[in-house]
Design a protein around this motif. Structure first.
Motif, PDB file in Angstrom:
ATOM      1  N   ILE A  96       2.633  14.661  -6.878  1.00 28.84           N
ATOM      2  CA  ILE A  96       2.958  15.674  -5.870  1.00 28.84           C
ATOM      3  C   ILE A  96       4.399  16.145  -6.018  1.00 28.84           C
ATOM      4  O   ILE A  96       4.686  17.344  -5.933  1.00 28.84           O
ATOM      5  N   TRP A  97       5.325  15.229  -6.215  1.00 30.33           N
ATOM      6  CA  TRP A  97       6.733  15.580  -6.320  1.00 30.33           C
ATOM      7  C   TRP A  97       6.987  16.543  -7.479  1.00 30.33           C
ATOM      8  O   TRP A  97       7.914  17.345  -7.445  1.00 30.33           O
ATOM      9  N   ARG A  98       6.162  16.468  -8.505  1.00 26.24           N
ATOM     10  CA  ARG A  98       6.344  17.301  -9.702  1.00 26.24           C
ATOM     11  C   ARG A  98       5.751  18.702  -9.543  1.00 26.24           C
ATOM     12  O   ARG A  98       5.952  19.557 -10.419  1.00 26.24           O
ATOM     13  N   LEU A  99       4.995  18.938  -8.482  1.00 28.36           N
ATOM     14  CA  LEU A  99       4.408  20.258  -8.296  1.00 28.36           C
ATOM     15  C   LEU A  99       5.501  21.300  -8.089  1.00 28.36           C
ATOM     16  O   LEU A  99       6.536  21.033  -7.501  1.00 28.36           O
ATOM     17  N   ARG A 100       5.243  22.488  -8.582  1.00 22.00           N
ATOM     18  CA  ARG A 100       6.204  23.572  -8.473  1.00 22.00           C
ATOM     19  C   ARG A 100       5.617  24.720  -7.663  1.00 22.00           C
ATOM     20  O   ARG A 100       4.449  24.711  -7.304  1.00 22.00           O
ATOM     21  N   GLU A 159       0.823  -1.210   0.000  1.00 21.85           N
ATOM     22  CA  GLU A 159       0.000   0.000   0.000  1.00 21.85           C
ATOM     23  C   GLU A 159       0.857   1.260   0.000  1.00 21.85           C
ATOM     24  O   GLU A 159       0.586   2.206  -0.760  1.00 21.85           O
ATOM     25  N   GLU A 160       1.887   1.300   0.839  1.00 23.25           N
ATOM     26  CA  GLU A 160       2.740   2.483   0.866  1.00 23.25           C
ATOM     27  C   GLU A 160       3.566   2.600  -0.405  1.00 23.25           C
ATOM     28  O   GLU A 160       3.852   3.717  -0.865  1.00 23.25           O
ATOM     29  N   GLY A 161       3.952   1.465  -0.996  1.00 14.04           N
ATOM     30  CA  GLY A 161       4.683   1.510  -2.256  1.00 14.04           C
ATOM     31  C   GLY A 161       3.852   2.151  -3.358  1.00 14.04           C
ATOM     32  O   GLY A 161       4.349   2.999  -4.117  1.00 14.04           O
ATOM     33  N   VAL A 162       2.585   1.778  -3.443  1.00 14.64           N
ATOM     34  CA  VAL A 162       1.699   2.373  -4.454  1.00 14.64           C
ATOM     35  C   VAL A 162       1.493   3.853  -4.179  1.00 14.64           C
ATOM     36  O   VAL A 162       1.549   4.695  -5.090  1.00 14.64           O
ATOM     37  N   LYS A 163       1.267   4.208  -2.922  1.00 15.13           N
ATOM     38  CA  LYS A 163       1.061   5.625  -2.587  1.00 15.13           C
ATOM     39  C   LYS A 163       2.314   6.454  -2.880  1.00 15.13           C
ATOM     40  O   LYS A 163       2.205   7.605  -3.326  1.00 15.13           O
ATOM     41  N   PHE A 164       3.483   5.888  -2.632  1.00 19.90           N
ATOM     42  CA  PHE A 164       4.720   6.611  -2.946  1.00 19.90           C
ATOM     43  C   PHE A 164       4.863   6.812  -4.457  1.00 19.90           C
ATOM     44  O   PHE A 164       5.322   7.870  -4.907  1.00 19.90           O
ATOM     45  N   LEU A 165       4.483   5.809  -5.245  1.00 18.74           N
ATOM     46  CA  LEU A 165       4.538   5.966  -6.699  1.00 18.74           C
ATOM     47  C   LEU A 165       3.597   7.077  -7.160  1.00 18.74           C
ATOM     48  O   LEU A 165       3.953   7.884  -8.030  1.00 18.74           O
ATOM     49  N   VAL A 166       2.404   7.123  -6.592  1.00 20.17           N
ATOM     50  CA  VAL A 166       1.471   8.187  -6.924  1.00 20.17           C
ATOM     51  C   VAL A 166       2.031   9.542  -6.495  1.00 20.17           C
ATOM     52  O   VAL A 166       1.946  10.536  -7.230  1.00 20.17           O
ATOM     53  N   MET A 167       2.606   9.572  -5.307  1.00 17.34           N
ATOM     54  CA  MET A 167       3.172  10.819  -4.799  1.00 17.34           C
ATOM     55  C   MET A 167       4.283  11.338  -5.719  1.00 17.34           C
ATOM     56  O   MET A 167       4.326  12.520  -6.059  1.00 17.34           O
ATOM     57  N   PHE A 168       5.170  10.436  -6.154  1.00 13.49           N
ATOM     58  CA  PHE A 168       6.267  10.871  -7.023  1.00 13.49           C
ATOM     59  C   PHE A 168       5.777  11.197  -8.429  1.00 13.49           C
ATOM     60  O   PHE A 168       6.392  12.017  -9.124  1.00 13.49           O
TER      61      PHE A 168
END
Length: 303
Positions: A88-92, A76-85
């Motif tokens: 969210i990670w791409r937000l400026r 579950e955390e692996g999938v959420k981290f993939l979504v986050m990267f």
């Protein structure tokens, strides 16, 4: 249909308090509501790939260490981290202006995942007693599972991990970034797996663990707020003499969306209305849509 809608609204209501607390945890700024809503929706949609993985691989029996730390924590955390990267990670700037922003975004992503999970447990656990026509047994089961699902879980796991992801986002050097990211992922997996293990060990242990995690969250929040560029900006403009050591010039932060001098966000119906609208219309529609997709996936695998 009545039980289905009741479960949706109850699961949404259980998490609304935690979402609002996290959303208002930064006293100097309110993140853009559109980006926050998108983050929440992505968290709910992350349930779908988790379902696919679980249907493909066996994750062990309920309450076992393998199920807790791998079947729940790692997957579950692996999938959420993939979504986050991926998002969210791409937000400026100004969507992401300081490490605290990553805490809020990632925590709300976890809340989206958690709302669907709460709905599924409430609905699936109480459905047999609902169709049996025994109202006494139904309300016993319905009440017990509602209490069990009322504890904050995903929003805490990912909020805590978000502190490390926030530092990774703003630190210099690839190795340092990888170290912060790896630490954040480890925290998410371990706190998640431990939560699942303690949930089967007794309510007192679980509550103690949650209070411990909340204490750590509040401590880290205090440290992050003290280092906020918006706090430094207020100090610099009101008192003078503040040395500026942030990645962008002060004027960028002064006119960033969600920041209003002297650091208190505007209040009123324009803040309340989006949450009420989401709770009454958007969240139930998203839960229902994810439920239908999940059921279709399960049907295809079974067939």
């Amino acid at each position: 249909m009545s039980l289905f809608l009741r479960s949706i609204y109850l699961s949404s209501g259980l998490s609304l308090f935690y979402i609002l607390f996290l959303y208002h945890s930064n006293p100097y700024r309110r993140l853009p509501s559109t980006t926050v809503t998108l983050t929440f929706a992505l968290g709910m949609a992350a349930v779908i790939p988790v379902t696919l993985i679980r249907l493909t691989f066996t994750t062990g029996g309920m309450g076992t260490p393998f199920s807790a730390y791998v079947g729940a924590g790692l997957i579950e955390e692996g999938v959420k981290f993939l979504v986050m990267f991926g998002v969210i990670w791409r937000l400026r700037f100004p969507d992401v202006a300081e490490p605290m922003d990553l805490v809020i975004y990632f925590g709300i992503l976890g809340a989206g995942f958690g709302i669907y999970e709460d709905f599924w447990y409430i609905f699936s656990s109480s459905y047999p007693s609902w169709i049996s026509g025994d109202p006494v047994h139904f309300y016993e089961v319905f009440g017990a599972i509602t209490v069990a699902r009322s504890f904050p879980g995903h929003i805490l796991f990912d909020g805590l991990a978000g502190y490390l992801i926030g530092y990774a986002r703003f630190c210099q050097g690839r190795l340092a970034q990888l170290a912060w990211i790896g630490g954040g992922f480890a925290i998410a997996v371990v706190t998640h797996g431990s939560f699942n293990m303690l949930a089967t060990a007794g309510r007192i242990l679980l509550i103690t663990y949650i209070v411990f995690l909340i204490g750590i969250f509040l401590l880290l929040r205090r440290l992050a707020v003290e280092r906020s560029p918006f706090r430094a900006l207020i100090t610099m403009l009101s008192r003078g003499g503040e040395r500026w050591s942030y990645p962008r010039p002060p004027l960028d932060y002064l006119f960033a969306e969600g920041f209003s001098w002297p650091g208190k966000a505007d209040r009123g119906m324009f803040q309340v209305f989006p949450f009420v609208l989401s709770l009454l219309i958007l969240y139930p529609m998203l839960v229902a849509a994810v439920y239908l997709v999940n059921q279709l996936i399960v049907w295809l695998f079974v067939e």
